[in-house]
Design a protein around this motif. Structure first.
Motif, PDB file in Angstrom:
ATOM      1  N   VAL A  70       0.883  -0.960   0.380  1.00 21.79           N
ATOM      2  CA  VAL A  70       0.566  -0.530  -0.329  1.00 21.79           C
ATOM      3  C   VAL A  70       0.845   1.270  -0.014  1.00 21.79           C
ATOM      4  O   VAL A  70       0.318   2.621   0.257  1.00 21.79           O
ATOM      5  CB  VAL A  70      -0.889  -0.002   1.410  1.00 21.79           C
ATOM      6  CG1 VAL A  70      -1.971  -1.135   1.452  1.00 21.79           C
ATOM      7  CG2 VAL A  70      -0.020   0.031   2.876  1.00 21.79           C
ATOM      8  N   MET A 114     -13.200  -5.604  -1.763  1.00 21.33           N
ATOM      9  CA  MET A 114     -12.234  -7.034  -2.015  1.00 21.33           C
ATOM     10  C   MET A 114     -12.706  -8.579  -2.106  1.00 21.33           C
ATOM     11  O   MET A 114     -12.219  -8.908  -1.853  1.00 21.33           O
ATOM     12  CB  MET A 114     -11.049  -6.578  -0.500  1.00 21.33           C
ATOM     13  CG  MET A 114     -10.330  -5.038  -1.365  1.00 21.33           C
ATOM     14  SD  MET A 114      -8.938  -4.481  -0.046  1.00 21.33           S
ATOM     15  CE  MET A 114      -7.353  -6.093  -1.413  1.00 21.33           C
ATOM     16  N   ARG A 155     -10.282   5.077   3.644  1.00 18.85           N
ATOM     17  CA  ARG A 155      -9.724   4.213   5.001  1.00 18.85           C
ATOM     18  C   ARG A 155     -10.426   5.174   6.200  1.00 18.85           C
ATOM     19  O   ARG A 155     -11.808   4.864   6.692  1.00 18.85           O
ATOM     20  CB  ARG A 155      -8.839   4.125   4.912  1.00 18.85           C
ATOM     21  CG  ARG A 155      -8.670   2.822   6.357  1.00 18.85           C
ATOM     22  CD  ARG A 155      -7.352   2.569   6.477  1.00 18.85           C
ATOM     23  NE  ARG A 155      -6.122   2.570   5.495  1.00 18.85           N
ATOM     24  CZ  ARG A 155      -6.402   1.628   5.005  1.00 18.85           C
ATOM     25  NH1 ARG A 155      -6.813   0.304   5.413  1.00 18.85           N
ATOM     26  NH2 ARG A 155      -5.356   1.308   3.636  1.00 18.85           N
TER      27      ARG A 155
END
Ligand code: LLP
Length: 473
Positions: free
Chosen positions: A219, A434, A335
């Protein structure tokens, strides 16, 4: 006291949710090699994990009764109303609060807060964020189609990515979406899309400031070696090419350092570097309007009450730069907008031991929530009601035929029984989005608590829907 491990649990027989709460702090320190390697601090936002029962915001343990709550409602009660398991449960108020924190932080600046749809593309959540005034950052043509259906204003969206396809670029050009230039070939494709549609396209140059975000390599995106962004040494070439194309208007620069960042000075360092690029590009005669610093703010996955930067800390660290240069600040949080607003609610299928190792087997799995299996990420796990059974160390695993299928390792939890509820916290970002159908597990239903009532916001997928993709072949 009966244990399943055979290990002594002397002195732990009076295990309540409170004890379990304390015990879990032991286990989180053991969770090494996680995506979210934060600098640990003793105090912080731990208030949010225990709040007055029925009166708190988001997901928390009721201070008086030890039950897990979602806003005003006990998760245990919700489980008994909901026919499916596992299911994702959301607190709209928590998501709205997270968005409001960004709005508050941006006060006094020209800004464009764009929600990163990749974090969670539930259509209801997208519609509600669009209605609240958010822009959106998109990474595919399908995300763009869904975002416009959800009500996001295309002019307040940005299409990003290192492999955008011609049809996606043409759709974006047609709709007036801002497009990030990622490479030489990407610029060529964007120019072709502009010519094909006859539309003027606003573009931003994605630049790698080459600042280490200090996060898991999967990430981390803003280093010079990243697959994203242009070659900085080639910037003049990009400017010349853009200048040659009358349908392209360079409106800004973009950087995205990575995800789960826990130190705001990292954003500051990058903004200072980006600022030099802005000055250089302006000196070349371009009227830049946007400084896009991407997303990336982390959250306290550990539930240890770490002091992590808030949206205000983040914005304040770049405020002077943005003002000085008369820029509009674009941010792309995913997020930090939605992760804390959800938990994956599972049911215990059974508890077993293999010699010295104890397992809680649940119906959720790496197919429902892959972050622990994929990144070794820590997500906090909690039972939905208080237990007076022994606390033991468990791996919490799913039913998928892979040893890598786990939701949590070495978790100290009260011993649950078959049918008990157990949640994986902070599941609002990069969890449902996901999810897969591995082992033919169907993607789960989603529910939302909104102002005290429960509503379904996504149906569970069915095997019939899966079979439909083979029909007529
Ligand atoms: N902008 C760009 C260009 C991005 O690539 C991303 C995320 C964001 C914004 C949003 O970043 P956030 O605020 O959510 O950190 N699957 C991984 C996360 C991948 C993030 C990819 N890029 C995970 O589960 O942790």
């Amino acid at each position: 006291m009966q244990t399943i491990s055979g290990r002594s649990v002397a002195g732990r027989s009076a295990c309540t949710a409170r004890v379990a709460n304390r015990a879990r702090k032991v286990c989180v320190t053991r969770a090494a090699a996680t995506v979210e390697k934060h600098e640990e601090k003793a105090v912080g936002a731990s208030w949010q994990f225990t709040q007055p029962a029925g009166k708190g915001l988001g997901f928390y343990t009721g201070a008086e009764d030890g039950y897990l709550y979602c806003d005003q409602m006990r998760v245990e009660d919700i489980r008994h109303k909901v026919p499916e398991s596992p299911f994702y449960l959301y607190s709209w108020n928590r998501i709205a609060h997270n968005y409001a924190e960004y709005k508050k932080a941006l006060a006094g600046l020209d800004s464009l807060p764009c929600y990163a749809v990749k974090a969670n593309n539930n259509f209801v959540i997208m519609k509600q964020l669009a209605a609240a005034g958010a822009g959106a950052v998109l990474v595919s043509g399908n995300e763009l189609k869904l975002a416009t259906k959800a009500g996001f204003d295309p002019k307040r969206t940005i299409l990003n990515g290192n492999g955008k396809l011609p049809w996606e670029l043409e759709l974006a050009a047609e709709m007036g979406v801002n497009i990030n230039i990622d490479s030489e070939f990407d610029l060529e494709n964007i120019a072709a899309a502009a010519r094909k549609t006859g539309k003027k396209v606003s573009v931003l140059l994605r630049i790698n400031p080459d600042v280490d975000p200090q996060v898991h390599s999967y990430v981390s995106t803003g280093l010079a070696s990243s697959k994203f962004g242009i070659r900085n040494s080639h910037i003049k070439w990009f400017l010349d090419e853009i200048r040659k194309e009358p349908l392209l208007e360079l409106v800004g620069v973009h950087s995205h350092l990575g995800s789960t960042i826990t130190k705001v000075n990292i954003f500051r360092d990058a903004a200072v570097i980006m600022c030099d690029f802005v000055k250089m590009i302006r000196a070349e005669g371009f009227q830049l309007k946007y400084l896009n610093i991407g997303g990336g703010l982390g959250i306290d996955y550990s539930h240890q009450g770490q002091v992590l930067p808030t949206p205000t800390d983040l914005i304040d660290t770049v405020r002077d730069i943005v003002k000085e240069l008369g820029l509009t600040l674009v941010i792309e949080p995913g997020r930090s907008m939605v992760a804390t607003g959800s938990a994956l609610v599972n049911t215990v299928t059974g508890v077993k031991t293999n010699g010295s190792k104890n397992f809680i087997v649940i119906d959720g799995s790496m197919a429902t929530l892959i972050r622990p299996s994929l990144y070794g990420a820590y997500q906090h796990i909690e039972l939905t009601k208080p237990h007076s059974t022994p606390v033991q160390t468990f791996d919490v695993v799913g039913p998928i035929c892979e040893s890598g299928d786990y939701l949590g390792k070495d978790r100290e939890l009260a011993t649950p029984s078959k049918g008990d509820g157990i949640v994986v916290h902070d599941a609002g970002a990069y969890c449902m989005s996901m999810a897969s159908n591995y082992n033919l597990k169907m993607k789960p239903a989603e529910y939302m608590v909104e102002n005290g009532s429960l509503r379904k916001i996504r149906h569970e997928e069915t095997l019939e829907q899966h079979l439909a993709v083979f029909e007529g072949l």
